[in-house]
Design an enzyme around this catalytic site. Structure first.
Site, mmCIF file in Angstrom:
data_model
loop_
_atom_site.group_PDB
_atom_site.id
_atom_site.type_symbol
_atom_site.label_atom_id
_atom_site.label_comp_id
_atom_site.label_asym_id
_atom_site.label_seq_id
_atom_site.Cartn_x
_atom_site.Cartn_y
_atom_site.Cartn_z
ATOM 1 N N TRP A 99 5.248 -7.759 -0.580
ATOM 2 C CA TRP A 99 4.843 -9.164 -0.687
ATOM 3 C C TRP A 99 3.437 -9.353 -1.209
ATOM 4 C CZ3 TRP A 99 0.693 -9.140 2.488
ATOM 5 C CH2 TRP A 99 0.717 -8.288 3.606
ATOM 6 N N ASN A 100 2.637 -8.277 -1.258
ATOM 7 C CA ASN A 100 1.225 -8.522 -1.575
ATOM 8 C C ASN A 100 0.970 -8.780 -3.058
ATOM 9 O OD1 ASN A 100 1.839 -5.743 -1.870
ATOM 10 N ND2 ASN A 100 -0.319 -5.223 -1.864
ATOM 11 N N GLY B 4 5.981 -0.187 -0.791
ATOM 12 C CA GLY B 4 5.968 -0.858 0.507
ATOM 13 C C GLY B 4 5.445 0.068 1.589
ATOM 14 N N SER B 5 5.928 -0.146 2.798
ATOM 15 C CA SER B 5 5.384 0.573 3.950
ATOM 16 C C SER B 5 5.987 1.970 4.083
ATOM 17 C CB SER B 5 5.679 -0.226 5.221
ATOM 18 O OG SER B 5 7.073 -0.258 5.422
ATOM 19 N N LYS C 251 14.593 -6.193 -6.197
ATOM 20 C CA LYS C 251 14.673 -6.892 -4.903
ATOM 21 C C LYS C 251 13.258 -7.170 -4.404
ATOM 22 C CE LYS C 251 14.607 -6.273 -0.745
ATOM 23 N NZ LYS C 251 13.832 -7.409 -0.197
ATOM 24 N N PRO C 252 12.827 -8.426 -4.542
ATOM 25 C CA PRO C 252 11.479 -8.752 -4.069
ATOM 26 C C PRO C 252 11.453 -8.891 -2.553
ATOM 27 C CG PRO C 252 12.554 -10.710 -4.959
ATOM 28 C CD PRO C 252 13.540 -9.582 -5.109
ATOM 29 N N CYS D 295 -3.095 -2.218 -1.690
ATOM 30 C CA CYS D 295 -2.774 -0.858 -1.235
ATOM 31 C C CYS D 295 -3.921 0.120 -1.420
ATOM 32 C CB CYS D 295 -1.535 -0.358 -1.950
ATOM 33 S SG CYS D 295 -1.692 -0.414 -3.743
ATOM 34 N N GLU E 270 5.849 4.389 -3.404
ATOM 35 C CA GLU E 270 4.417 4.048 -3.443
ATOM 36 C C GLU E 270 4.101 3.361 -2.125
ATOM 37 O OE1 GLU E 270 2.495 5.059 -5.735
ATOM 38 O OE2 GLU E 270 3.821 5.541 -7.394
ATOM 39 N N LEU E 271 3.445 4.088 -1.224
ATOM 40 C CA LEU E 271 3.306 3.610 0.152
ATOM 41 C C LEU E 271 1.848 3.260 0.466
ATOM 42 C CD1 LEU E 271 5.684 6.326 1.650
ATOM 43 C CD2 LEU E 271 6.291 4.126 0.640
HETATM 44 P P1 NAD Z 1 7.913 -3.236 3.650
HETATM 45 O O1 NAD Z 1 8.221 -1.786 3.669
HETATM 46 O O2 NAD Z 1 8.036 -3.996 4.904
HETATM 47 O O3 NAD Z 1 8.834 -3.996 2.588
HETATM 48 C C1 NAD Z 1 8.851 -3.625 1.232
HETATM 49 C C2 NAD Z 1 10.202 -4.005 0.647
HETATM 50 O O4 NAD Z 1 11.213 -3.185 1.213
HETATM 51 C C3 NAD Z 1 10.616 -5.441 0.912
HETATM 52 O O5 NAD Z 1 11.220 -5.956 -0.262
HETATM 53 C C4 NAD Z 1 11.627 -5.296 2.034
HETATM 54 O O6 NAD Z 1 12.563 -6.366 2.099
HETATM 55 C C5 NAD Z 1 12.307 -4.000 1.641
HETATM 56 N N1 NAD Z 1 13.016 -3.304 2.726
HETATM 57 C C6 NAD Z 1 12.840 -3.437 4.060
HETATM 58 N N2 NAD Z 1 13.689 -2.606 4.720
HETATM 59 C C7 NAD Z 1 14.397 -1.937 3.776
HETATM 60 C C8 NAD Z 1 15.402 -0.925 3.824
HETATM 61 N N3 NAD Z 1 15.851 -0.430 4.983
HETATM 62 N N4 NAD Z 1 15.884 -0.456 2.655
HETATM 63 C C9 NAD Z 1 15.418 -0.918 1.487
HETATM 64 N N5 NAD Z 1 14.482 -1.881 1.371
HETATM 65 C C10 NAD Z 1 13.967 -2.383 2.501
HETATM 66 O O7 NAD Z 1 6.437 -3.355 3.033
HETATM 67 P P2 NAD Z 1 5.567 -4.668 2.863
HETATM 68 O O8 NAD Z 1 5.078 -5.082 4.226
HETATM 69 O O9 NAD Z 1 6.282 -5.646 2.028
HETATM 70 O O10 NAD Z 1 4.336 -4.115 1.994
HETATM 71 C C11 NAD Z 1 3.130 -3.691 2.549
HETATM 72 C C12 NAD Z 1 2.977 -2.198 2.363
HETATM 73 O O11 NAD Z 1 3.091 -1.878 0.995
HETATM 74 C C13 NAD Z 1 1.598 -1.697 2.779
HETATM 75 O O12 NAD Z 1 1.740 -0.521 3.546
HETATM 76 C C14 NAD Z 1 0.932 -1.362 1.446
HETATM 77 O O13 NAD Z 1 -0.055 -0.363 1.516
HETATM 78 C C15 NAD Z 1 2.098 -0.936 0.621
HETATM 79 N N6 NAD Z 1 1.814 -1.043 -0.819
HETATM 80 C C16 NAD Z 1 1.657 0.116 -1.527
HETATM 81 C C17 NAD Z 1 1.348 0.058 -2.895
HETATM 82 C C18 NAD Z 1 1.163 1.324 -3.711
HETATM 83 O O14 NAD Z 1 1.060 1.249 -4.926
HETATM 84 N N7 NAD Z 1 1.087 2.494 -3.095
HETATM 85 C C19 NAD Z 1 1.218 -1.192 -3.518
HETATM 86 C C20 NAD Z 1 1.386 -2.349 -2.754
HETATM 87 C C21 NAD Z 1 1.694 -2.262 -1.401
#
Ligand code: NAD
Length: 491
Positions: free
Chosen positions: A129-130, A203-204, A153-154, A259, A225-226
């Protein structure tokens, strides 16, 4: 919801697992025609689309309303980056990375090995979401350039930017079903991981691990990319005003929801007091947005994800109960309508505290003191994460040498965050910060199925029947003697 005002932006029906399956099936049907275009044809289409995106009057207002970030960050970071990424991948760098690559084997001078880069098929891009544009549509660019179809999938918190782009994709005459957007939550994401040929996830860590497990069971490639806990090391000979300015920007841009942001500063004891004083002064200059005047010029916008505010507040409370000192900010949100948190600086932080170890992803910056440069490096590397970082010193050679010893995917010397815009070079996480890369030709080739075709060389190919006869059945003791003679001389 608009995080800056609390107003409802839109209601979006969540895609079911069945919707996702069907989207992937449509993408799979459409992909061969897109993959069969030449690189130049795909590149031209994507450049035209990116130009259209840049001029679209609705894109940025949508992005700002669903993310709560200041206009500067939406336009000068997200949109600018997206245009630059398209320029890079659709230009010479992309063409070179994807054209057949001919290698000449040392042992078989009669042969040449042609390395061919095919699209993998359907790539599922799952975004956070960021960055509703930069880590969503922009992450689809590399897979698309390679000839893949993308199902994006956003995040359920920020689906509107991606949905708007999908609408533009259709109205701009881009090939149907080559880019599809499936809004939804984790279930829709999981369904995408169940069906796509490859996943590009940002994501996370918790979600990254789940995706890796499913991808492992299906044996499909993933790029993950976490999160990070990126350190900024400030040495005693650093330009302190510049370093303090950079620390504050890289920690508090997009309210810390970045991130590769500076998650912790590790500063040499000798200059820690002066550096801290400069940071406090920098923070006091920041203009904060409010719910009453969401359009007014501001440096610090809203927090996109309300639970993230509770996480930051909890880290502040825990750290202060263990002896950390609030130097700036620290108050809970004063604005009831919007999700606002004051940029917070913490001093007297020790490396063992949670705030020094766990990702914050919010407007909180802990300052840690180290007796000397080696101790600073040890503290920086004593982390389960390794996404980014920076080293600050008046001696650039010394800083660059230290940067090479930082355990991170990408490091800046006397600068911050600019590494994300160096799209020519790979960027990714090490340790638990991820697998695989974005940027550079290295990242592009991840989205390809790589095939090697070994064929006869034009001039020496006449040797192939002779070698084929003597190196295969029936095995011949005299040939083995010759091979042995060669091996002993060669190796
Ligand atoms: P999140 O993991 O909660 O969600 C990311 C995406 O994954 C969302 O679209 C979500 O709906 C989806 N998702 C959730 N459960 C899933 C599953 N079981 N299977 C598949 N998809 C699923 O992360 P967030 O809170 O949206 O993002 C924040 C995190 O992203 C932070 O930790 C940040 O550091 C990281 N991030 C990393 C980078 C990078 O380049 N390394 C860039 C931006 C953000």
């Amino acid at each position: 919801m608009n995080p800056a005002t609390g107003a409802l932006c839109a209601e979006v029906p969540a895609a079911s697992a069945d919707d996702v399956t069907q989207a992937v099936a449509r993408a799979r049907q459409a992909q061969p025609a897109w993959g069969a275009l030449t690189f130049r044809e795909r590149a031209r289409a994507l450049r035209r689309f990116s130009h259209r995106l840049m001029l679209d009057p609705d894109l940025l207002p949508i992005l700002i309303s669903e993310s709560g970030k200041p206009r500067f960050e939406a336009e000068a970071i997200e949109l600018f980056y997206t245009c630059e990424l398209v320029r890079f991948y659709t230009g010479r760098a992309g063409r070179r990375a994807l054209r057949d690559d001919v290698r000449h084997p040392f042992l078989f001078a009669n042969k040449r090995a042609r390395v061919v880069y095919h699209p993998r098929g359907v790539v599922g891009v799952i975004g956070p979401w960021n960055w509703p544009l930069l880590n969503n549509f922009a992450d689809a660019v590399a897979p698309l350039v390679c000839g893949n179809a993308v199902v994006l999938k956003p995040s359920p918190l920020t689906p509107l930017t991606s949905l708007h782009i999908a609408k533009l994709w259709a109205t701009e005459g881009m090939p149907a079903d080559i880019l599809q957007v499936v809004p939804g939550d984790g279930d829709a994401g999981a369904a995408l991981v169940d069906h796509a040929d490859m996943i590009f996830f940002t994501g996370s860590q918790a979600t990254g691990r789940k995706i890796a497990a499913t991808a492992g069971a299906r044996l499909i490639p993933v790029v993950l990319e976490l999160g990070g806990k990126s350190p900024m090391i400030v040495l005693r000979d650093a330009d302190l005003p510049r370093a303090a300015h950079a620390a504050v920007w890289s920690a508090f841009a997009h309210s810390g929801q970045v991130c590769i942001r500076t998650e912790r500063v590790i500063v040499e004891d000798a200059v820690a007091d002066e550096f801290t004083r400069l940071c406090v002064a920098e923070v006091s200059q920041l203009r904060r947005a409010t719910a009453d005047a969401p359009g007014a010029p501001a440096d610090i916008g809203a927090m996109t994800f309300p639970p993230q505010m509770a996480h930051v507040a909890q880290q502040i409370a825990e750290a202060t109960s263990q002896g950390a000192r609030v130097l700036a900010g620290g108050q809970p949100a004063s604005d009831k309508a919007g999700n606002f948190l004051a940029p917070t600086l913490l001093g007297d932080v020790t490396p063992a505290m949670g705030v020094a170890r766990d990702e914050t992803f919010g407007p909180l910056l802990p300052i840690i003191r180290a007796p000397d440069a080696e101790a600073a490096l040890r503290i920086a590397n004593d982390s389960a994460l390794g996404l980014s970082g920076s080293v600050w010193s008046g001696n650039a050679t010394r800083a660059a040498a230290m940067a090479r010893r930082l355990e991170a995917g990408s490091v800046c010397v006397n600068d911050v965050l600019v590494n994300y815009f160096c799209v020519e070079a790979p960027l990714g996480g090490v340790k638990a910060s991820g697998l695989g890369l974005r940027h550079g030709p290295e990242a592009l080739r991840q989205f390809c199925r790589i095939e090697t075709v070994v064929e006869d060389r034009a001039l020496l190919g006449f040797l192939s029947p002779f070698l084929g006869r003597h190196l295969t059945f029936p095995y011949n003791a005299r040939v083995l003697k010759v091979i042995r003679w060669f091996m002993r001389r060669l190796y």
